[in-house]
Design a protein around this motif. Sequence first.
Motif, PDB file in Angstrom:
ATOM      1  N   LEU A 102      25.401  -2.265  33.815  1.00 41.17           N
ATOM      2  CA  LEU A 102      24.608  -1.338  32.990  1.00 41.17           C
ATOM      3  C   LEU A 102      23.871  -0.377  33.896  1.00 41.17           C
ATOM      4  N   ASP A 103      23.929   0.898  33.558  1.00 42.43           N
ATOM      5  CA  ASP A 103      23.286   1.946  34.345  1.00 42.43           C
ATOM      6  C   ASP A 103      22.006   2.347  33.624  1.00 42.43           C
ATOM      7  N   THR A 104      20.957   1.586  33.849  1.00 41.47           N
ATOM      8  CA  THR A 104      19.703   1.817  33.130  1.00 41.47           C
ATOM      9  C   THR A 104      18.572   1.064  33.829  1.00 41.47           C
ATOM     10  N   ALA A 115      32.659  -0.347  36.534  1.00 42.84           N
ATOM     11  CA  ALA A 115      32.158   0.904  35.940  1.00 42.84           C
ATOM     12  C   ALA A 115      30.712   0.626  35.564  1.00 42.84           C
ATOM     13  N   THR A 116      29.798   1.489  35.998  1.00 44.35           N
ATOM     14  CA  THR A 116      28.400   1.308  35.596  1.00 44.35           C
ATOM     15  C   THR A 116      28.107   2.280  34.475  1.00 44.35           C
ATOM     16  N   VAL A 117      27.738   1.733  33.317  1.00 45.54           N
ATOM     17  CA  VAL A 117      27.707   2.551  32.099  1.00 45.54           C
ATOM     18  C   VAL A 117      26.331   2.529  31.433  1.00 45.54           C
ATOM     19  N   ALA A 130      32.628   3.092  39.622  1.00 50.09           N
ATOM     20  CA  ALA A 130      32.710   4.394  38.940  1.00 50.09           C
ATOM     21  C   ALA A 130      31.354   4.629  38.273  1.00 50.09           C
ATOM     22  N   ALA A 131      30.633   5.641  38.772  1.00 50.69           N
ATOM     23  CA  ALA A 131      29.264   5.895  38.295  1.00 50.69           C
ATOM     24  C   ALA A 131      29.195   7.242  37.593  1.00 50.69           C
ATOM     25  N   SER A 132      28.011   7.525  37.040  1.00 55.40           N
ATOM     26  CA  SER A 132      27.811   8.766  36.286  1.00 55.40           C
ATOM     27  C   SER A 132      28.853   8.839  35.154  1.00 55.40           C
ATOM     28  N   ILE A 133      28.946   7.722  34.443  1.00 51.32           N
ATOM     29  CA  ILE A 133      29.887   7.595  33.315  1.00 51.32           C
ATOM     30  C   ILE A 133      29.212   8.175  32.076  1.00 51.32           C
ATOM     31  N   ARG A 134      29.923   9.010  31.348  1.00 50.15           N
ATOM     32  CA  ARG A 134      29.292   9.719  30.224  1.00 50.15           C
ATOM     33  C   ARG A 134      29.804   9.292  28.852  1.00 50.15           C
ATOM     34  N   HIS A 135      31.028   8.702  28.811  1.00 53.39           N
ATOM     35  CA  HIS A 135      31.608   8.363  27.501  1.00 53.39           C
ATOM     36  C   HIS A 135      32.678   7.275  27.684  1.00 53.39           C
ATOM     37  N   ILE A 138      20.718  -2.492  47.833  1.00 58.92           N
ATOM     38  CA  ILE A 138      19.943  -1.281  48.142  1.00 58.92           C
ATOM     39  C   ILE A 138      20.829  -0.048  48.034  1.00 58.92           C
ATOM     40  N   LYS A 139      20.374   0.897  47.215  1.00 59.78           N
ATOM     41  CA  LYS A 139      21.103   2.165  47.088  1.00 59.78           C
ATOM     42  C   LYS A 139      20.665   3.106  48.195  1.00 59.78           C
ATOM     43  N   ILE A 140      21.655   3.563  48.951  1.00 61.29           N
ATOM     44  CA  ILE A 140      21.397   4.483  50.056  1.00 61.29           C
ATOM     45  C   ILE A 140      22.250   5.738  49.832  1.00 61.29           C
ATOM     46  N   PRO A 160      31.159   6.674  43.522  1.00 60.47           N
ATOM     47  CA  PRO A 160      31.519   8.054  43.200  1.00 60.47           C
ATOM     48  C   PRO A 160      30.942   8.437  41.835  1.00 60.47           C
ATOM     49  N   PHE A 161      30.309   9.619  41.759  1.00 61.34           N
ATOM     50  CA  PHE A 161      29.636  10.073  40.541  1.00 61.34           C
ATOM     51  C   PHE A 161      30.588  10.939  39.720  1.00 61.34           C
ATOM     52  N   VAL A 162      31.302  10.300  38.816  1.00 58.93           N
ATOM     53  CA  VAL A 162      32.366  10.954  38.053  1.00 58.93           C
ATOM     54  C   VAL A 162      31.851  12.104  37.173  1.00 58.93           C
ATOM     55  N   GLY A 163      30.857  11.817  36.338  1.00 54.30           N
ATOM     56  CA  GLY A 163      30.370  12.819  35.380  1.00 54.30           C
ATOM     57  C   GLY A 163      29.826  14.061  36.076  1.00 54.30           C
ATOM     58  N   ARG A 164      29.090  13.853  37.162  1.00 54.29           N
ATOM     59  CA  ARG A 164      28.503  15.018  37.851  1.00 54.29           C
ATOM     60  C   ARG A 164      29.593  15.874  38.492  1.00 54.29           C
ATOM     61  N   LEU A 165      30.682  15.233  38.955  1.00 55.78           N
ATOM     62  CA  LEU A 165      31.810  16.008  39.491  1.00 55.78           C
ATOM     63  C   LEU A 165      32.485  16.783  38.377  1.00 55.78           C
ATOM     64  N   VAL A 176      23.617  -4.422  37.329  1.00 55.88           N
ATOM     65  CA  VAL A 176      22.825  -3.281  36.849  1.00 55.88           C
ATOM     66  C   VAL A 176      22.672  -2.287  37.989  1.00 55.88           C
ATOM     67  N   THR A 177      22.705  -0.995  37.648  1.00 61.32           N
ATOM     68  CA  THR A 177      22.341   0.028  38.628  1.00 61.32           C
ATOM     69  C   THR A 177      21.158   0.809  38.069  1.00 61.32           C
ATOM     70  N   THR A 178      20.177   1.042  38.924  1.00 61.98           N
ATOM     71  CA  THR A 178      19.044   1.882  38.535  1.00 61.98           C
ATOM     72  C   THR A 178      18.996   3.049  39.521  1.00 61.98           C
ATOM     73  N   ASN A 179      18.206   4.033  39.193  1.00 64.83           N
ATOM     74  CA  ASN A 179      17.914   5.096  40.170  1.00 64.83           C
ATOM     75  C   ASN A 179      16.532   5.641  39.843  1.00 64.83           C
ATOM     76  N   PRO A 180      15.935   6.437  40.728  1.00 61.79           N
ATOM     77  CA  PRO A 180      14.574   6.910  40.479  1.00 61.79           C
ATOM     78  C   PRO A 180      14.441   7.686  39.166  1.00 61.79           C
ATOM     79  N   SER A 181      15.489   8.439  38.773  1.00 60.79           N
ATOM     80  CA  SER A 181      15.402   9.199  37.520  1.00 60.79           C
ATOM     81  C   SER A 181      15.365   8.252  36.323  1.00 60.79           C
ATOM     82  N   LEU A 182      16.196   7.216  36.369  1.00 62.40           N
ATOM     83  CA  LEU A 182      16.222   6.250  35.259  1.00 62.40           C
ATOM     84  C   LEU A 182      14.877   5.520  35.164  1.00 62.40           C
ATOM     85  N   LEU A 183      14.296   5.190  36.322  1.00 64.52           N
ATOM     86  CA  LEU A 183      12.994   4.505  36.321  1.00 64.52           C
ATOM     87  C   LEU A 183      11.900   5.409  35.782  1.00 64.52           C
TER      88      LEU A 183
HETATM   89  C1  E4P Z   1      24.732   5.294  39.398  1.00 62.24           C
HETATM   90  O1  E4P Z   1      24.443   4.379  40.153  1.00 62.24           O
HETATM   91  C2  E4P Z   1      23.775   6.311  38.939  1.00 62.24           C
HETATM   92  O2  E4P Z   1      22.561   5.678  38.584  1.00 62.24           O
HETATM   93  C3  E4P Z   1      24.224   7.025  37.682  1.00 62.24           C
HETATM   94  O3  E4P Z   1      25.515   6.629  37.287  1.00 62.24           O
HETATM   95  C4  E4P Z   1      24.005   8.491  37.681  1.00 62.24           C
HETATM   96  O4  E4P Z   1      24.451   9.022  36.451  1.00 62.24           O
HETATM   97  P1  E4P Z   1      24.071  10.466  35.922  1.00 62.24           P
HETATM   98  O5  E4P Z   1      24.942  11.458  36.620  1.00 62.24           O
HETATM   99  O6  E4P Z   1      24.358  10.402  34.457  1.00 62.24           O
HETATM  100  O7  E4P Z   1      22.612  10.673  36.237  1.00 62.24           O
END
Ligand code: E4P
Length: 219
Positions: free
Chosen positions: A5-7, A183-185, A163-168, A83-85, A129-134, A25-32
């Motif tokens: 889960l990406d949240t 896939a982190t969703v 596979a990250a940045s999954i949108r659908h 740790i996310k780097i 790899p950030f699929v949606g942003r690409l 689970v994957t988190t990032n500063p924006s999600l937090l």
């Molecule tokens: C993955 O680890 C990131 O937290 C996440 O997938 C980024 O997704 P976004 O492009 O929707 O912000």
Amino acid sequence: MEIFLDTANVKEIRQGAKLGVVSGVTTNPSLLSKEGNADYEAVVKEICTIIPGPVSAEVVVEGAEAMIEQARKIAAWAPNVVIKIPATAEGLEVTSALAREKIKVNFTLCFSLNQALLGALAGAAFVSPFVGRLDDAGHDGMELVEDIVDVFDYYQLPTKVIAASIRHPEHCLAAAKAGAHIATVPYKVLMQMTKHPLTDVGVARFLSDWQGISRGKGK
Ligand code: E4P
């Protein structure tokens, strides 16, 4: 393919955990920051108790030394923290230092095969790899996932591809077909994955037919 889960939303993670299909689970500063909870440590620790699998938490400082120092602290919060780097030259230095200390790294913000390859060589446990942003930038994000999986397979690199940045839900299908390990969703996408209109129609019909029989028996 595993599902993470990406949240950073604890309620969503608890709900997702009940389904029995979420293994990390994957988190990032924006999600937090979306959750408005300033206590980073408390949130990550709580998530780690809900999901026993890998829980990624990102370093939020700049400079290799500061990142290594913060990564060590975050890694001590729970045994399943990863740790996310960020996928930069500095990030490589940090990743290899942490790998030597057996601290697991998720090499994140990965937008090229070269970045992913270098992350794996530095000893990252995961690359993201950030699929949606690409896709948003006019590229084919899933093609990058396919390429990374192929190259890691070819050279038998043990690093797992998230596979990250999954949108659908279609992204999830494509990630599975591309051979992504994970896939982190977002929670919303996980719930969309469970849905099919024909299942809903079928369940409603079975129930109404069954109620018809029951009513008949009652006569
Ligand atoms: C993955 O680890 C990131 O937290 C996440 O997938 C980024 O997704 P976004 O492009 O929707 O912000």
